[in-house]
Structure formats: structure tokens, C-alpha cells
Write a protein that holds these residues in place. Structure first.
Motif, PDB file in Angstrom:
ATOM      1  N   LEU A 104      22.474   8.214   1.720  1.00 28.84           N
ATOM      2  CA  LEU A 104      23.119   7.072   1.065  1.00 28.84           C
ATOM      3  C   LEU A 104      24.624   7.108   1.280  1.00 28.84           C
ATOM      4  O   LEU A 104      25.274   8.133   1.114  1.00 28.84           O
ATOM      5  CB  LEU A 104      22.812   7.086  -0.434  1.00 28.84           C
ATOM      6  N   GLU A 105      25.140   5.953   1.645  1.00 26.58           N
ATOM      7  CA  GLU A 105      26.569   5.782   1.867  1.00 26.58           C
ATOM      8  C   GLU A 105      26.978   4.492   1.148  1.00 26.58           C
ATOM      9  O   GLU A 105      26.335   3.452   1.317  1.00 26.58           O
ATOM     10  CB  GLU A 105      26.768   5.650   3.383  1.00 26.58           C
ATOM     11  N   TYR A 106      28.025   4.572   0.336  1.00 22.48           N
ATOM     12  CA  TYR A 106      28.508   3.393  -0.378  1.00 22.48           C
ATOM     13  C   TYR A 106      29.591   2.722   0.459  1.00 22.48           C
ATOM     14  O   TYR A 106      30.642   3.296   0.705  1.00 22.48           O
ATOM     15  CB  TYR A 106      29.073   3.771  -1.744  1.00 22.48           C
ATOM     16  N   LYS A 107      29.318   1.503   0.898  1.00 20.43           N
ATOM     17  CA  LYS A 107      30.308   0.737   1.650  1.00 20.43           C
ATOM     18  C   LYS A 107      31.306   0.086   0.694  1.00 20.43           C
ATOM     19  O   LYS A 107      32.499   0.035   0.972  1.00 20.43           O
ATOM     20  CB  LYS A 107      29.631  -0.332   2.513  1.00 20.43           C
ATOM     21  N   LEU A 108      30.794  -0.451  -0.408  1.00 18.38           N
ATOM     22  CA  LEU A 108      31.618  -1.036  -1.471  1.00 18.38           C
ATOM     23  C   LEU A 108      30.997  -0.658  -2.809  1.00 18.38           C
ATOM     24  O   LEU A 108      29.765  -0.569  -2.927  1.00 18.38           O
ATOM     25  CB  LEU A 108      31.674  -2.559  -1.355  1.00 18.38           C
ATOM     26  N   PHE A 109      31.814  -0.454  -3.824  1.00 20.35           N
ATOM     27  CA  PHE A 109      31.309  -0.132  -5.148  1.00 20.35           C
ATOM     28  C   PHE A 109      32.361  -0.582  -6.152  1.00 20.35           C
ATOM     29  O   PHE A 109      33.420   0.030  -6.286  1.00 20.35           O
ATOM     30  CB  PHE A 109      31.062   1.384  -5.276  1.00 20.35           C
ATOM     31  N   TYR A 110      32.078  -1.693  -6.835  1.00 20.09           N
ATOM     32  CA  TYR A 110      33.040  -2.282  -7.761  1.00 20.09           C
ATOM     33  C   TYR A 110      32.452  -2.400  -9.159  1.00 20.09           C
ATOM     34  O   TYR A 110      31.300  -2.817  -9.315  1.00 20.09           O
ATOM     35  CB  TYR A 110      33.426  -3.700  -7.316  1.00 20.09           C
ATOM     36  N   ILE A 111      33.246  -2.069 -10.141  1.00 18.98           N
ATOM     37  CA  ILE A 111      32.913  -2.400 -11.530  1.00 18.98           C
ATOM     38  C   ILE A 111      33.425  -3.817 -11.738  1.00 18.98           C
ATOM     39  O   ILE A 111      34.633  -4.046 -11.780  1.00 18.98           O
ATOM     40  CB  ILE A 111      33.555  -1.416 -12.525  1.00 18.98           C
ATOM     41  N   ILE A 112      32.506  -4.773 -11.831  1.00 20.78           N
ATOM     42  CA  ILE A 112      32.909  -6.188 -11.860  1.00 20.78           C
ATOM     43  C   ILE A 112      32.971  -6.756 -13.273  1.00 20.78           C
ATOM     44  O   ILE A 112      33.538  -7.818 -13.487  1.00 20.78           O
ATOM     45  CB  ILE A 112      32.000  -7.059 -10.964  1.00 20.78           C
ATOM     46  N   ASP A 113      32.386  -6.033 -14.242  1.00 28.37           N
ATOM     47  CA  ASP A 113      32.471  -6.469 -15.632  1.00 28.37           C
ATOM     48  C   ASP A 113      32.134  -5.268 -16.509  1.00 28.37           C
ATOM     49  O   ASP A 113      31.447  -4.341 -16.081  1.00 28.37           O
ATOM     50  CB  ASP A 113      31.490  -7.611 -15.909  1.00 28.37           C
ATOM     51  N   ALA A 114      32.630  -5.301 -17.742  1.00 27.84           N
ATOM     52  CA  ALA A 114      32.350  -4.216 -18.672  1.00 27.84           C
ATOM     53  C   ALA A 114      32.627  -4.688 -20.092  1.00 27.84           C
ATOM     54  O   ALA A 114      33.445  -5.579 -20.308  1.00 27.84           O
ATOM     55  CB  ALA A 114      33.221  -3.002 -18.362  1.00 27.84           C
ATOM     56  N   PHE A 115      31.922  -4.100 -21.034  1.00 21.70           N
ATOM     57  CA  PHE A 115      32.249  -4.314 -22.433  1.00 21.70           C
ATOM     58  C   PHE A 115      31.898  -3.066 -23.225  1.00 21.70           C
ATOM     59  O   PHE A 115      31.050  -2.280 -22.832  1.00 21.70           O
ATOM     60  CB  PHE A 115      31.562  -5.565 -23.013  1.00 21.70           C
ATOM     61  N   LYS A 116      32.606  -2.907 -24.328  1.00 15.98           N
ATOM     62  CA  LYS A 116      32.473  -1.708 -25.151  1.00 15.98           C
ATOM     63  C   LYS A 116      31.912  -2.076 -26.509  1.00 15.98           C
ATOM     64  O   LYS A 116      32.286  -3.085 -27.103  1.00 15.98           O
ATOM     65  CB  LYS A 116      33.836  -1.037 -25.310  1.00 15.98           C
ATOM     66  N   ASP A 117      31.013  -1.220 -27.005  1.00 18.67           N
ATOM     67  CA  ASP A 117      30.449  -1.368 -28.345  1.00 18.67           C
ATOM     68  C   ASP A 117      30.383   0.031 -28.945  1.00 18.67           C
ATOM     69  O   ASP A 117      29.523   0.831 -28.561  1.00 18.67           O
ATOM     70  CB  ASP A 117      29.050  -1.998 -28.253  1.00 18.67           C
ATOM     71  N   ASP A 118      31.301   0.359 -29.832  1.00 19.56           N
ATOM     72  CA  ASP A 118      31.417   1.702 -30.416  1.00 19.56           C
ATOM     73  C   ASP A 118      31.626   2.734 -29.307  1.00 19.56           C
ATOM     74  O   ASP A 118      32.573   2.623 -28.557  1.00 19.56           O
ATOM     75  CB  ASP A 118      30.208   2.042 -31.291  1.00 19.56           C
ATOM     76  N   ASN A 119      30.721   3.714 -29.166  1.00 24.08           N
ATOM     77  CA  ASN A 119      30.856   4.763 -28.152  1.00 24.08           C
ATOM     78  C   ASN A 119      30.123   4.446 -26.863  1.00 24.08           C
ATOM     79  O   ASN A 119      29.986   5.306 -25.994  1.00 24.08           O
ATOM     80  CB  ASN A 119      30.352   6.107 -28.691  1.00 24.08           C
ATOM     81  N   THR A 120      29.616   3.230 -26.724  1.00 25.47           N
ATOM     82  CA  THR A 120      28.842   2.844 -25.552  1.00 25.47           C
ATOM     83  C   THR A 120      29.584   1.771 -24.764  1.00 25.47           C
ATOM     84  O   THR A 120      30.126   0.837 -25.343  1.00 25.47           O
ATOM     85  CB  THR A 120      27.458   2.308 -25.976  1.00 25.47           C
ATOM     86  N   ILE A 121      29.579   1.941 -23.455  1.00 28.40           N
ATOM     87  CA  ILE A 121      30.171   0.931 -22.576  1.00 28.40           C
ATOM     88  C   ILE A 121      29.103   0.480 -21.597  1.00 28.40           C
ATOM     89  O   ILE A 121      28.391   1.293 -21.016  1.00 28.40           O
ATOM     90  CB  ILE A 121      31.385   1.477 -21.804  1.00 28.40           C
ATOM     91  N   ARG A 122      28.967  -0.829 -21.444  1.00 28.42           N
ATOM     92  CA  ARG A 122      28.068  -1.399 -20.437  1.00 28.42           C
ATOM     93  C   ARG A 122      28.912  -1.806 -19.240  1.00 28.42           C
ATOM     94  O   ARG A 122      29.951  -2.443 -19.391  1.00 28.42           O
ATOM     95  CB  ARG A 122      27.339  -2.632 -20.976  1.00 28.42           C
TER      96      ARG A 122
END
Length: 183
Positions: A104-122
Motif C-alpha cells: 500500500l502506498e498513499y498518493k494523497l491523504f487529506y483530512i477533509i472534515d472533522a468535528f469534536k464531541d467531548d473526547n472523541t473526534i470524527r
């Protein structure tokens, strides 16, 4: 993980606060969330370290799938996603087949969205991956793919990161090549 294993949306998973489904994230161009958006999550790791943590989970999943490692799949995927993969593995066993993912080789890898709820992040991630993906019968006959060259695929992957335990769960994944909007 990924190529055929993660090619279907897990319809048993419900949308969670912050994400409205994969269709809202399918587009031609991707980039990381802004530095301000990332800093607002108050994570004690820089974005590159978080990306490496998420990539490790994908690598674990690919290895587990290739080796019929049900326990690892249960530990790193949501219940709905792990049930889907275990069903696929049971089907492969019944057909005396095995699916291999490697290099496996990652050509691109972006975090495109995120949200936090207490100690958890999606996190919603766009990943362009290149790897060897093939399926063989137990007698060695090739069913599809090849172990001679890599293929490239594009995915949207939803992760859940527990900051207290430093544990990552793969919630859902969708192969977006079939949307006909990517090069």
C-alpha cells in the motif's frame, strides 16, 4: 483495505452529528481542513501525526482482511463495518478463496472534515491509494487482479478517534471511483 474490501457503503451505520453522508463529500478537488479548523479540535498531536495514526489503521485492516484475522477486524472497525467484512471473509472461505492486499502506498491523504464531541473526534478522510489487490483460489488459480502491478483507487473514509485512549475506529468507507467525477 481497501480496494474491494471498502468499496461499499455500510448501510447499517447511521449518519452522526457533523456528517451528512458521503455524497456531500464527493468532489473533484480535495485538501486538508484549514489550520484554524484543525487547531479548534484541540488535539495534542499535529495533523501529520494524526494522519499517520489513521493510515496505520488502514494498514492493520488490510493485513487482517488478507489473513482472515476476525478479531483485529472487530477491534478496529465499527460493529456494522466489521460485520460486513466478516461476512465477506466467510464467503471467501466458503469458496476456498483468499484476497490479498499488499504494498500500500498513499498518493494523497487529506483530512477533509472533522468535528469534536467531548473526547472523541470524527474525521472524514479522502485517500488516494495505490496497492496490489488480487484474489486467488486455495489451489493457486487467480480469480481476479494481479500480483504484478498496483492499482489506484480513491476513497472517503470516516474514522473515530478517542483522544483519551488514543484508539481509532474505522466507521465507514466508500470507493468513489464510480462517481465519474475523478480523473
Amino acid at each position: 483495505l481497501i480496494i474491494g474490501v471498502l468499496s461499499k457503503t455500510n448501510k447499517n451505520e447511521q449518519n452522526v452529528k457533523g456528517f451528512t453522508g458521503f455524497k456531500d463529500y464527493i468532489r473533484k478537488n480535495y485538501s486538508d481542513i484549514s489550520e484554524d479548523e484543525y487547531n479548534a479540535l484541540a488535539i495534542d498531536k499535529d495533523i501529520d501525526k494524526v494522519k499517520e495514526l489513521l493510515k496505520m489503521e488502514i494498514n492493520y485492516l488490510l493485513n487482517a482482511y488478507s489473513n482472515f484475522d476476525y478479531e483485529t477486524i472487530k477491534n478496529i472497525c465499527s460493529e456494522g463495518l466489521s460485520n460486513k467484512y466478516i461476512e465477506e471473509l466467510d464467503d471467501l472461505k466458503a469458496k476456498n478463496q483468499r484476497r490479498y492486499y499488499k504494498d500500500l502506498e498513499y498518493k494523497l491523504f487529506y483530512i477533509i472534515d472533522a468535528f469534536k464531541d467531548d473526547n472523541t473526534i470524527r474525521f472524514m478522510v479522502y485517500s488516494k491509494e495505490c496497492l496490489i489487490d488480487y484474489k486467488i483460489e486455495n489451489n493457486g488459480n487467480l480469480v481476479y487482479g494481479t500480483n504484478e502491478y498496483k492499482i489506484t483507487d480513491n476513497f472517503l473514509i470516516e474514522f473515530e478517534y478517542n483522544m483519551a485512549s488514543n484508539k481509532v475506529i474505522i466507521i465507514n468507507c466508500k470507493n468513489i471511483n464510480k462517481e465519474n467525477i475523478l480523473e
